[in-house]
Design a protein around this motif. Structure first.
Motif, PDB file in Angstrom:
ATOM      1  N   THR A  14      23.217 -15.138 138.956  1.00 34.03           N
ATOM      2  CA  THR A  14      22.919 -15.572 137.591  1.00 34.03           C
ATOM      3  C   THR A  14      23.793 -14.878 136.557  1.00 34.03           C
ATOM      4  O   THR A  14      23.788 -15.262 135.393  1.00 34.03           O
ATOM      5  CB  THR A  14      21.426 -15.343 137.228  1.00 34.03           C
ATOM      6  OG1 THR A  14      21.078 -13.989 137.521  1.00 34.03           O
ATOM      7  CG2 THR A  14      20.527 -16.294 137.986  1.00 34.03           C
ATOM      8  N   THR A 112      18.523 -16.864 134.142  1.00 37.35           N
ATOM      9  CA  THR A 112      18.294 -18.027 134.990  1.00 37.35           C
ATOM     10  C   THR A 112      19.551 -18.899 135.044  1.00 37.35           C
ATOM     11  O   THR A 112      20.393 -18.846 134.149  1.00 37.35           O
ATOM     12  CB  THR A 112      17.132 -18.897 134.463  1.00 37.35           C
ATOM     13  OG1 THR A 112      17.500 -19.455 133.197  1.00 37.35           O
ATOM     14  CG2 THR A 112      15.862 -18.098 134.317  1.00 37.35           C
ATOM     15  N   ALA A 113      19.641 -19.685 136.098  1.00 38.59           N
ATOM     16  CA  ALA A 113      20.666 -20.721 136.240  1.00 38.59           C
ATOM     17  C   ALA A 113      20.183 -21.653 137.342  1.00 38.59           C
ATOM     18  O   ALA A 113      19.289 -21.300 138.121  1.00 38.59           O
ATOM     19  CB  ALA A 113      22.025 -20.121 136.593  1.00 38.59           C
ATOM     20  N   GLN A 114      20.764 -22.835 137.417  1.00 41.45           N
ATOM     21  CA  GLN A 114      20.366 -23.795 138.441  1.00 41.45           C
ATOM     22  C   GLN A 114      20.764 -23.291 139.829  1.00 41.45           C
ATOM     23  O   GLN A 114      21.724 -22.538 139.981  1.00 41.45           O
ATOM     24  CB  GLN A 114      21.002 -25.148 138.165  1.00 41.45           C
ATOM     25  CG  GLN A 114      20.474 -25.801 136.912  1.00 41.45           C
ATOM     26  CD  GLN A 114      21.098 -27.166 136.658  1.00 41.45           C
ATOM     27  OE1 GLN A 114      21.735 -27.756 137.534  1.00 41.45           O
ATOM     28  NE2 GLN A 114      20.918 -27.673 135.451  1.00 41.45           N
ATOM     29  N   HIS A 143      15.007 -18.237 144.211  1.00 41.68           N
ATOM     30  CA  HIS A 143      15.113 -19.232 143.135  1.00 41.68           C
ATOM     31  C   HIS A 143      13.832 -20.051 143.025  1.00 41.68           C
ATOM     32  O   HIS A 143      13.377 -20.369 141.919  1.00 41.68           O
ATOM     33  CB  HIS A 143      16.331 -20.141 143.355  1.00 41.68           C
ATOM     34  CG  HIS A 143      16.722 -20.907 142.139  1.00 41.68           C
ATOM     35  ND1 HIS A 143      16.145 -22.104 141.803  1.00 41.68           N
ATOM     36  CD2 HIS A 143      17.629 -20.636 141.177  1.00 41.68           C
ATOM     37  CE1 HIS A 143      16.676 -22.550 140.691  1.00 41.68           C
ATOM     38  NE2 HIS A 143      17.591 -21.672 140.279  1.00 41.68           N
ATOM     39  N   PRO A 148      10.371 -18.251 135.770  1.00 40.13           N
ATOM     40  CA  PRO A 148      10.629 -17.684 134.437  1.00 40.13           C
ATOM     41  C   PRO A 148       9.366 -17.528 133.596  1.00 40.13           C
ATOM     42  O   PRO A 148       9.253 -16.582 132.813  1.00 40.13           O
ATOM     43  CB  PRO A 148      11.605 -18.683 133.806  1.00 40.13           C
ATOM     44  CG  PRO A 148      12.297 -19.315 134.971  1.00 40.13           C
ATOM     45  CD  PRO A 148      11.250 -19.385 136.058  1.00 40.13           C
ATOM     46  N   SER A 160      19.111 -18.494 129.860  1.00 43.18           N
ATOM     47  CA  SER A 160      19.844 -19.263 130.859  1.00 43.18           C
ATOM     48  C   SER A 160      21.332 -18.972 130.719  1.00 43.18           C
ATOM     49  O   SER A 160      21.870 -19.004 129.609  1.00 43.18           O
ATOM     50  CB  SER A 160      19.603 -20.762 130.663  1.00 43.18           C
ATOM     51  OG  SER A 160      20.464 -21.494 131.515  1.00 43.18           O
ATOM     52  N   SER A 161      21.989 -18.703 131.852  1.00 44.79           N
ATOM     53  CA  SER A 161      23.443 -18.515 131.851  1.00 44.79           C
ATOM     54  C   SER A 161      24.147 -19.783 132.316  1.00 44.79           C
ATOM     55  O   SER A 161      25.361 -19.793 132.495  1.00 44.79           O
ATOM     56  CB  SER A 161      23.827 -17.340 132.761  1.00 44.79           C
ATOM     57  OG  SER A 161      23.499 -17.623 134.108  1.00 44.79           O
ATOM     58  N   GLU A 162      23.388 -20.843 132.503  1.00 44.90           N
ATOM     59  CA  GLU A 162      23.917 -22.099 133.021  1.00 44.90           C
ATOM     60  C   GLU A 162      24.966 -22.693 132.090  1.00 44.90           C
ATOM     61  O   GLU A 162      24.676 -23.000 130.934  1.00 44.90           O
ATOM     62  CB  GLU A 162      22.772 -23.105 133.218  1.00 44.90           C
ATOM     63  CG  GLU A 162      23.181 -24.420 133.827  1.00 44.90           C
ATOM     64  CD  GLU A 162      23.598 -24.275 135.286  1.00 44.90           C
ATOM     65  OE1 GLU A 162      24.511 -24.996 135.694  1.00 44.90           O
ATOM     66  OE2 GLU A 162      22.998 -23.457 136.005  1.00 44.90           O
ATOM     67  N   THR A 169      26.418 -16.216 126.115  1.00 42.72           N
ATOM     68  CA  THR A 169      25.214 -15.620 126.689  1.00 42.72           C
ATOM     69  C   THR A 169      24.915 -14.277 126.029  1.00 42.72           C
ATOM     70  O   THR A 169      23.777 -13.989 125.663  1.00 42.72           O
ATOM     71  CB  THR A 169      25.370 -15.446 128.216  1.00 42.72           C
ATOM     72  OG1 THR A 169      25.694 -16.708 128.797  1.00 42.72           O
ATOM     73  CG2 THR A 169      24.092 -14.916 128.844  1.00 42.72           C
TER      74      THR A 169
END
Length: 194
Positions: A14, A112-114, A143, A148, A160-162, A169
């Motif tokens: 992430t 978080t990220a996908q 995951h 969260p 989110s870092s997505e 970020t």
């Protein structure tokens, strides 16, 4: 003057380490304490992460966390900003924080990220003492289980870092309350992905 402490958690991939280092550069003095790096100092007998309930791995993670929190306290009391980077559950740091970080400014951040994003980031890792693909099943389980909402309910900031550049970020983290000293000076040039 005492330094600030930032606890960073999130599934591997992430961007915890990248964000920790970027945040620390906003201070005149900063120390990054990745729990994995502390664990990897074990020369013989290291127990790597696994899906099995390995008591030795749990013991080694607990030892590394205690070292990280102890070092964070020493450095923060000496005026350093400190980032502890770990895969840690919402309430796991409570006892260590109360015991070792009392009287310090402590922020908690869950990144978080996908799933596909973190799996791809993991595949391109270098410098680990094991093959990154061995983490893939662990990442999938984490995951699915690191919710969260549970972190938010325990007082963690959720970011989110997505699909975001590292500078974006970091700016989000700082706008949401993480302390900094020299953000204006350090923001330039942080355009790599988390």
């Amino acid at each position: 003057m005492k330094g600030a402490v930032l606890l960073l958690s999130g599934v591997p991939g992430t961007g915890k380490s990248s964000l920790a280092q970027a945040w620390l550069r906003t201070f005149p003095r900063g120390l990054h304490l990745p729990v994995d790096t502390l664990r990897e100092l074990v020369v013989s007998g290291i127990a790597h992460p696994s899906l099995s309930a390995d008591p030795e791995a749990a013991r080694q993670f607990a030892l590394a966390r205690r070292v990280a929190f102890s070092a964070a306290a020493l450095y923060a009391h000496a005026g350093f900003a400190v980032a502890i980077d770990d895969v840690i559950w919402p309430h796991d740091p409570d006892a260590l924080s109360a015991e070792l970080l009392g009287g310090l400014s402590v922020s908690r951040l869950f990144l978080t990220a996908q799933l596909e994003t973190v799996l791809e980031r993991n595949r391109t890792r270098t410098g680990k003492p094991f093959e990154p693909e061995m983490l893939e099943p662990i990442i999938r389980v984490l995951h699915a289980s690191m919710n969260p909402a549970d972190f938010a309910a325990a007082g963690w900031q959720i970011i989110s870092s997505e699909g975001k550049a590292l500078a974006h970020t970091l700016e989000t983290v700082l706008k949401n309350g993480a302390p900094s000293r020299v953000w204006e000076r350090s923001a330039a040039g942080l355009e790599s992905e988390v």
